[in-house]
Scaffold this motif. Structure first.
Motif, PDB file in Angstrom:
ATOM      1  N   GLU A  31       1.321   4.238  -2.872  1.00 22.35           N
ATOM      2  CA  GLU A  31       1.285   5.684  -2.595  1.00 22.35           C
ATOM      3  C   GLU A  31       2.493   6.387  -3.195  1.00 22.35           C
ATOM      4  OE1 GLU A  31       0.709   6.615   1.586  1.00 22.35           O
ATOM      5  OE2 GLU A  31      -1.105   5.383   1.528  1.00 22.35           O
ATOM      6  N   GLU A  86       0.841  -1.195   0.000  1.00 21.73           N
ATOM      7  CA  GLU A  86       0.000   0.000   0.000  1.00 21.73           C
ATOM      8  C   GLU A  86       0.886   1.258   0.000  1.00 21.73           C
ATOM      9  OE1 GLU A  86      -3.481  -0.213   2.212  1.00 21.73           O
ATOM     10  OE2 GLU A  86      -3.885   1.945   2.006  1.00 21.73           O
ATOM     11  N   GLU A  87       1.941   1.176   0.813  1.00 16.78           N
ATOM     12  CA  GLU A  87       2.898   2.300   0.873  1.00 16.78           C
ATOM     13  C   GLU A  87       3.566   2.477  -0.498  1.00 16.78           C
ATOM     14  OE1 GLU A  87       7.213   3.185   2.934  1.00 16.78           O
ATOM     15  OE2 GLU A  87       6.080   1.458   3.626  1.00 16.78           O
TER      16      GLU A  87
END
Ligand code: NAD
Ligand code: ZN
Length: 353
Positions: free
Chosen positions: A314, A310-311
Motif C-alpha cells: 500500500e 500488504e501494508e
C-alpha cells in the motif's frame, strides 16, 4: 583539492572536496561572491562543532555572517521553520544579491535550499554539507524541499547551489549510526554504477582505512551523481536510478515513523530487492551474496524486520513518485549496473510479497 564541475542547462557550479576545507570557507566563498552579507543556516549540533570555525573564516575575508541556528532533526524540515528562516532573512535585510549558506546535514541543506529558491523569488546559496549522506547525495543535484504533515518532501523545487564545499574531516564527529547511513548510500552508488568502486569498498577493513579513504569515496560518489544529474536534472528518466533500494526503504521509514535512519532503510531495501530480482532471474546470480558481504564489511544490518507486506505494498503504491500508476523499480543487472523497470500496479506483488 579535488574539484568537480557540474554543468547543467540552468547553471554551472563546482563541488570542492578537501580535508580541512571548513577552515577556508571564507576564501572559497570569495571566489564566487563579491558582497558582504551572508545568512548562515545551521543546526545546534553542527554549530557547536563547526560554527565558530566557519564564522571566523568568513569574517577573515570581510564577510558579515548572520547565523540562524535551528533545532537538529527532521522536524526542522517544516513549513514552520521555513517561516522562521524568512523572518530571520527579513530581519537581516537580506536582499536578492546577498548569499545564504547551508551548513549541516541533509535537513539543513534541503530546507535552506528551498528557502533560498523562494525568498525574494530566489537568492544564491552555497551548500556546506557535514554528514556523509549530505556530502555524497543531498547537497548535489539541486533537489530542495520541506515536509508537510501529509508526507516527506511534498513541497520542493529544483534549485542548484552556486558551490558545494565539502570537508571530509567533518565526518569524524558523526555518530556511528549516521556514518553507516551515509555508507549505505555509498554502497548504492557502487551497486548501480561502478563495480570497481564496489571492490575498492570491499578492501576497507578498519575505521582508520575508512577515514583515510573518505576523500576518494566522496569524490567518486559525487562524480557518479554529477554524471547522472547532468543527463537528467529534473528526475524524469535516468536520475531515478538513484532510487535503487529506495522503494522499500521509503515504505519502511514510514512504517517505523522515521525512527530508523534513511540509510538503514536503504540497506534493507537494496538487499531485499536484489534477493527478489535474483530469484526472478533479472539479476546475475551471486550479486545478492556480494552485496551482503559488503554490507557486513561495514557492519550494516540488511535483514528485513517483521512487517506486513500488504501494508508495504500500500505504501509503495501511495509513494508520490508512483502516482502515474506504474512503479519505476530499480533493478541490478549485476553489481555495478542497474536498470529501471516499469511495473504496473497489479504486478507489484511479484516483487513485494
Ligand atoms: P540530518 O541533517 O538530520 O543530520 C543528522 C544528524 O547529524 C543531525 O542531528 C545533525 O545535527 C548531525 N550532524 C550533522 N553533521 C554532523 C557532524 N559533522 N558531526 C556530528 N553531528 C553532525 O540528516 P541527514 O542524514 O544528513 O539528511 C537527511 C535529510 O536529507 C532528509 O530530510 C532527506 O529527505 C534529505 N535528503 C535529500 C536528498 C536530496 O537530493 N535533496 C537526498 C537524500 C536525502
Ligand atoms: Zn537515499
Amino acid at each position: 583539492m579535488k574539484s568537480i564541475s557540474v554543468n547543467l542547462k540552468s547553471s554551472k557550479y563546482d563541488i570542492d572536496i578537501e580535508n580541512g576545507l571548513l577552515d577556508d570557507v571564507g576564501f572559497e566563498i570569495r571566489k564566487i561572491y563579491k558582497g558582504t552579507k551572508i545568512a548562515v543556516v545551521t543546526d545546534e549540533n553542527v554549530y557547536k562543532l563547526y560554527g565558530k570555525t566557519v564564522e571566523k573564516s568568513l569574517e577573515k575575508y570581510s564577510f558579515k555572517p548572520h547565523l540562524v541556528i535551528l533545532k537538529p532533526g527532521e522536524d526542522s524540515k517544516s513549513i514552520d521553520t521555513l517561516q522562521n528562516l524568512y523572518d530571520n532573512f527579513l530581519e537581516f535585510r537580506l536582499s536578492r544579491t546577498d548569499l545564504i549558506i547551508a551548513l549541516g546535514g541533509g535537513v539543513i541543506g534541503d530546507l535552506t535550499g528551498f528557502a533560498a529558491a523562494t525568498y525574494l523569488r530566489g537568492i544564491d546559496y552555497v551548500q556546506i554539507p557535514t554528514t556523509l549522506l549530505a556530502q555524497i547525495d543531498s547537497s548535489i543535484g539541486g533537489k530542495v524541499a520541506v515536509n508537510l504533515r501529509q508526507g516527506k518532501n511534498l513541497i520542493g523545487s529544483f534549485y542548484q547551489p552556486k558551490k558545494v564545499i565539502i570537508d571530509p574531516l567533518a565526518i569524524k564527529t558523526l555518530p556511528d549510526e549516521q556514518l553507516k547511513a551515509g555508507i549505505s548510500e555509498v554502497i548504492k552508488y557502487a551497486c548501480i554504477k561502478d563495480e570497481q568502486f564496489f571492490n575498492y569498498l570491499m578492501e576497507i577493513k578498519t575505521k582508520k582505512d575508512l577515514f583515510n579513504s573518505l576523500e576518494h569515496i566522496i569524490y567518486t560518489c559525487c562524480n557518479i551523481k554529477k554524471e547522472i544529474v547532468e543527463i537528467d536534472e529534473k528526475d524524469n528518466d535516468i536520475r531515478m536510478i538513484l532510487n535503487f533500494g529506495h522503494t522499500l526503504a521509503h515504505a519502511l521509514e514510514k512504517h517505523f515513523d522515521y525512527k530508523i535512519t534513511h540509510g538503514q532503510a536503504v540497506a534493507i531495501g537494496m538487499h531485499y530487492i536484489t534477493n527478489k530480482t535474483e530469484e526472478l532471474g533479472y539479476t546475475k546470480q551471486g550479486s545478492k551474496y556480494e552485496l551482503e558481504k559488503l554490507l557486513e564489511n561495514f557492519n550494516i544490518n540488511y535483514n528485513l524486520p517483521n512487517v506486513d507486506m500488504e501494508e508495504i505494498r500500500e505504501y509503495v503504491l501511495l509513494d508520490k513518485k508512483n502516482m502515474s500508476g506504474n512503479l519505476n523499480l530499480v533493478i541490478l543487472r549485476k553489481i555495478g549496473e542497474a536498470f529501471i523497470q516499469s511495473v504496473p500496479a497489479e504486478r507489484i506483488n511479484l516483487f513485494f510479497s
